[in-house]
Design a protein around this motif. Structure first.
Motif, PDB file in Angstrom:
ATOM      1  N   ILE A 149      -4.510   6.148  -3.382  1.00 51.91           N
ATOM      2  CA  ILE A 149      -4.436   5.151  -4.461  1.00 51.91           C
ATOM      3  C   ILE A 149      -5.718   5.183  -5.268  1.00 51.91           C
ATOM      4  CG2 ILE A 149      -4.304   2.682  -4.959  1.00 51.91           C
ATOM      5  CD1 ILE A 149      -2.487   2.396  -2.522  1.00 51.91           C
ATOM      6  N   THR A 150      -5.578   5.374  -6.573  1.00 53.70           N
ATOM      7  CA  THR A 150      -6.750   5.488  -7.454  1.00 53.70           C
ATOM      8  C   THR A 150      -6.768   4.441  -8.562  1.00 53.70           C
ATOM      9  OG1 THR A 150      -5.590   7.102  -8.851  1.00 53.70           O
ATOM     10  CG2 THR A 150      -6.906   7.977  -7.030  1.00 53.70           C
ATOM     11  N   ILE A 151      -5.758   3.586  -8.632  1.00 53.73           N
ATOM     12  CA  ILE A 151      -5.706   2.566  -9.682  1.00 53.73           C
ATOM     13  C   ILE A 151      -6.681   1.434  -9.358  1.00 53.73           C
ATOM     14  CG2 ILE A 151      -3.308   3.119 -10.240  1.00 53.73           C
ATOM     15  CD1 ILE A 151      -2.524   0.593  -8.616  1.00 53.73           C
ATOM     16  N   VAL A 172       2.664   1.431  -3.519  1.00 54.75           N
ATOM     17  CA  VAL A 172       1.794   1.834  -4.626  1.00 54.75           C
ATOM     18  C   VAL A 172       1.361   3.291  -4.465  1.00 54.75           C
ATOM     19  CG1 VAL A 172      -0.429   1.390  -5.755  1.00 54.75           C
ATOM     20  CG2 VAL A 172       1.045  -0.525  -5.094  1.00 54.75           C
ATOM     21  N   ALA A 173       1.122   3.726  -3.235  1.00 49.07           N
ATOM     22  CA  ALA A 173       0.736   5.124  -3.004  1.00 49.07           C
ATOM     23  C   ALA A 173       1.820   6.079  -3.471  1.00 49.07           C
ATOM     24  CB  ALA A 173       0.429   5.350  -1.531  1.00 49.07           C
ATOM     25  N   ALA A 174       3.084   5.629  -3.404  1.00 49.04           N
ATOM     26  CA  ALA A 174       4.210   6.494  -3.777  1.00 49.04           C
ATOM     27  C   ALA A 174       4.706   6.263  -5.191  1.00 49.04           C
ATOM     28  CB  ALA A 174       5.371   6.262  -2.801  1.00 49.04           C
ATOM     29  N   GLU A 175       4.177   5.237  -5.874  1.00 51.33           N
ATOM     30  CA  GLU A 175       4.755   4.812  -7.149  1.00 51.33           C
ATOM     31  C   GLU A 175       3.747   4.906  -8.296  1.00 51.33           C
ATOM     32  OE1 GLU A 175       6.758   4.481  -9.779  1.00 51.33           O
ATOM     33  OE2 GLU A 175       8.098   3.964  -8.108  1.00 51.33           O
ATOM     34  N   PRO A 176       3.831   5.968  -9.116  1.00 48.62           N
ATOM     35  CA  PRO A 176       2.855   6.146 -10.196  1.00 48.62           C
ATOM     36  C   PRO A 176       2.998   5.144 -11.329  1.00 48.62           C
ATOM     37  CG  PRO A 176       4.570   7.818 -10.326  1.00 48.62           C
ATOM     38  CD  PRO A 176       4.789   7.082  -9.036  1.00 48.62           C
ATOM     39  N   ARG A 177       4.078   4.389 -11.363  1.00 55.71           N
ATOM     40  CA  ARG A 177       4.250   3.420 -12.455  1.00 55.71           C
ATOM     41  C   ARG A 177       3.379   2.175 -12.298  1.00 55.71           C
ATOM     42  NH1 ARG A 177      10.761   3.191 -12.307  1.00 55.71           N
ATOM     43  NH2 ARG A 177      10.277   3.490 -10.077  1.00 55.71           N
ATOM     44  N   VAL A 197       0.828  -1.211   0.000  1.00 49.71           N
ATOM     45  CA  VAL A 197       0.000   0.000   0.000  1.00 49.71           C
ATOM     46  C   VAL A 197       0.862   1.262   0.000  1.00 49.71           C
ATOM     47  CG1 VAL A 197      -1.677   1.338   1.322  1.00 49.71           C
ATOM     48  CG2 VAL A 197      -2.069  -1.092   0.922  1.00 49.71           C
ATOM     49  N   PRO A 198       1.844   1.412   0.895  1.00 48.06           N
ATOM     50  CA  PRO A 198       2.685   2.614   0.805  1.00 48.06           C
ATOM     51  C   PRO A 198       3.533   2.651  -0.458  1.00 48.06           C
ATOM     52  CG  PRO A 198       3.497   1.140   2.524  1.00 48.06           C
ATOM     53  CD  PRO A 198       2.155   0.621   2.104  1.00 48.06           C
TER      54      PRO A 198
END
Length: 256
Positions: A192-194, A166-171, A163-164
């Motif tokens: 997180i919006t993906i 993905v929250a920090a990683e736009p790729r 979770v942290p």
């Protein structure tokens, strides 16, 4: 600055397995990981990063089994790191103290959640930069590249790390999470919006239904799917792995 060095390679049943070490600028031991890829025809295929559960390691049967589904069934690349204090990585005094406290609480019949949440948050602080550096290094490989879609799959402690990350990683463009408390993670999940697929055990003896639902609800994703099954914490049905593979196929193949 990190660098990735492959240390061994083998091929079996159409899967190419490469062990690697992620090395930094310090004198600290490198971070061990593994990359599974199709033995042939894997140019510019999507990449799925996975994180293992607490007490497990990068090649735990749960990890190698999920990787096999993604590599053989989808033609994807899959990579996992040993989390700090797990697998081939030495435990620190902090690790030993937290594990001892967990076992003490378990023996006394006390709730494990507060200890696990605290310890997992500490591990995530260490692991998230390692996963970001691993993604940087893997995207330099010609068979992955910087323009391909990336997924993340982590349950239990894998969610605490994921979770942290993905929250920090736009790729990262799609993720599968589940089975963790909302404390600490809920605020990060709000960023997180993906697309998200989330697993929850209805009879989990450690994580209450309310806590599991609170974490799912925190994600800001327009597309998120909740998968609830009866059973206790360690009884997540194996067919949920097949569902996750379909989820990644739908999102990562479309993105590619």
């Amino acid at each position: 600055m990190y660098s990735l060095q492959f240390t061994s390679e083998s091929t079996s049943n159409g899967i190419r397995e490469r062990d690697f070490t992620l090395n930094g600028d310090s004198d600290l031991p490198g971070v061990p990981g593994v990359l599974w890829s199709p033995a042939t025809g894997a140019d510019r295929a999507p990449l799925v990063l996975m994180a293992h559960g607490g007490g497990n390691y990068k090649k735990h049967p749960a990890m190698s089994g999920r990787a096999r589904l993604l590599v053989q069934g989808c033609g994807f690349h899959v990579a996992v790191l040993d989390a700090p204090g797990h697998g081939d990585r030495p435990r620190t005094a902090h690790d030993e103290a937290e594990i001892a406290e967990l076992f003490r609480a378990r023996a006394a019949g006390e709730p494990e959640g507060p200890i696990v949440v605290r310890y997992n948050a500490h591990l995530a602080d260490l692991a998230v930069p390692e996963y970001r550096a691993t993604l940087d290094a893997l995207q330099e490989l010609p068979e992955i590249g910087t323009d391909g879609p990336v997924g993340f799959w982590g349950i239990n402690m894998g969610t605490a790390i994921g979770v942290p990350f993905v929250a920090a990683e736009p790729r990262v463009t799609a993720a599968v999470f589940g089975q963790h408390w909302p404390h600490v993670l809920a605020e990060q999940a709000k960023r997180i919006t993906i697309p998200i697929e989330f697993d929850l055990q209805w009879d989990d003896e450690h994580i209450s239904r309310e806590e599991g639902l609170a974490l799912f609800d925190a994600f800001a994703s327009a597309e998120k799917s909740l998968h609830v099954n009866s059973g206790r914490h360690k009884e997540l049905p194996r067919f949920e792995a097949d569902s996750a593979v379909r989820f990644f196929t739908r999102h990562l193949t479309r993105a590619a």
